[in-house]
Design a protein around this motif. Structure first.
Motif, PDB file in Angstrom:
ATOM      1  N   THR A 176       0.755  -1.225  -0.001  1.00 18.82           N
ATOM      2  CA  THR A 176      -0.015  -0.040   0.175  1.00 18.82           C
ATOM      3  C   THR A 176       0.787   1.236   0.112  1.00 18.82           C
ATOM      4  OG1 THR A 176      -0.287  -0.039   2.516  1.00 18.82           O
ATOM      5  CG2 THR A 176      -1.897  -1.101   0.974  1.00 18.82           C
ATOM      6  N   ARG A 177       2.189   1.131   0.480  1.00 19.63           N
ATOM      7  CA  ARG A 177       2.861   2.219   0.353  1.00 19.63           C
ATOM      8  C   ARG A 177       3.931   2.185  -0.599  1.00 19.63           C
ATOM      9  NH1 ARG A 177       4.315   1.228   6.587  1.00 19.63           N
ATOM     10  NH2 ARG A 177       2.239   1.781   7.506  1.00 19.63           N
ATOM     11  N   GLU A 179       5.343   3.171  -4.147  1.00 17.24           N
ATOM     12  CA  GLU A 179       5.276   4.215  -5.160  1.00 17.24           C
ATOM     13  C   GLU A 179       5.469   3.451  -6.756  1.00 17.24           C
ATOM     14  OE1 GLU A 179       8.352   6.770  -4.014  1.00 17.24           O
ATOM     15  OE2 GLU A 179       7.548   7.344  -2.174  1.00 17.24           O
TER      16      GLU A 179
END
Length: 302
Positions: A176-177, A179
């Motif tokens: 979810t983090r 990039e």
């Protein structure tokens, strides 16, 4: 074709492909060890992802992304595909396909439970009840219908299957983090994990000639389970007007998978598998039900 129709087409295609992988795992593992299956399937998956990027004319994005994100790609690639699939294939080597695939469906609930310590999310009462129902199904499958006797059919196999759900859920939570663009990110994961798998096979003495049937199975697993199907699913999620509608298609996969396991592997489907899978799917559906909020009291002026 309308966007929503395309989304359903891509989503159903992904679900159909995923329904075949439990059978493909077992057939491939008749000719390969778990580490060998991981090595060859990873190579074919990387090839399929590179082909997709080439068709999209995006291969030029790989090197800049690798320079920027090589640490993250190495770390996530070490989790998925390297450790995750090594453990998952070991579970399939030890358990009947019907049991391994049913236990693997608990990863969605595992992700909810893991989000509490990892992301600081709050555990709802609904999630706790769903967990009890789901893991009641796990116990039913693992003990083949005798949960209170606690006599497991294959405790190491069950342990590997549940550990794989923990790794998979953790991978997506940390994702979810991330990039990186999803397809580029997945390609980099496979690119940097392949040397790890190769080293593991060298250290364990598994770099030797294998049967062509194993290579064929690994090609199927790599291209469908690990590579192309991910892109299909991602495309469906981007095109849909309702994420929930597409996400719910995944509930079709277990029963299709059991049908293929019985048809192609000749495994008699045990009643305990059906009951346990029913509990697991019931728990997952319970978790998805909307929470009713108390109606707000509206005061009326006299």
């Amino acid at each position: 074709m309308k966007q929503q129709s395309k989304a359903y087409l891509f989503g159903l295609s992904a679900v159909l492909a995923w329904s075949t992988v439990a059978t493909a795992f077992k057939i491939s593992l008749q000719h390969l060890s778990p580490a060998q299956l991981l090595l060859y399937a990873s190579a074919f998956s990387l090839l399929s992802l590179l082909t997709i990027l080439g068709w999209q004319r995006r291969l030029g994005e790989l090197l800049p992304a690798l320079r920027r994100h090589w640490r993250r790609s190495l770390l996530l690639g070490a989790v998925n595909p390297f450790v995750y699939y090594l453990i998952l294939f070991q579970a399939y080597a030890l358990l009947p396909a019907q049991e391994a695939q049913a236990l693997n469906y608990t990863w969605a609930l595992t992700m909810t439970l893991l989000a509490v310590p990892v992301l600081g999310q709050r555990l709802r009462a609904q999630d706790a009840i769903a967990a009890v129902v789901c893991y009641g199904g796990v116990l039913t499958i693992a003990t083949r219908g005798a949960p209170f006797a606690l006599q497991f059919s294959n405790l190491p196999g069950v342990g590997f299957a549940l550990l794989s759900t923990l790794l998979w859920a953790g991978y997506w939570l940390f994702n979810t983090r991330d990039e990186r663009e999803p397809v580029i990110g997945l390609t980099l994961n496979f690119l940097l994990s392949l040397p790890l798998t190769l080293l593991w096979c060298a250290l364990t003495g598994e770099l030797h000639a294998v049967a062509w049937q194993g290579i064929a199975g690994a090609a199927y697993v790599g291209m469908l389970e690990m590579g192309f199907t991910f892109v299909l699913w991602l495309s469906a999620m981007k095109l849909t007007q309702s994420t929930a509608r597409i996400a719910n298609l995944i509930f079709l996969s277990p029963m299709l998978s059991l049908f293929l396991i019985n048809l192609l592997l000749g495994e008699p489907i045990l009643p305990s598998t059906l009951v346990g899978l029913g509990l697991i799917l019931g728990g997952l559906l319970l978790q998805k039900l909307p929470v009713r909020r108390p109606a707000e009291t509206v005061s009326k002026d006299d």
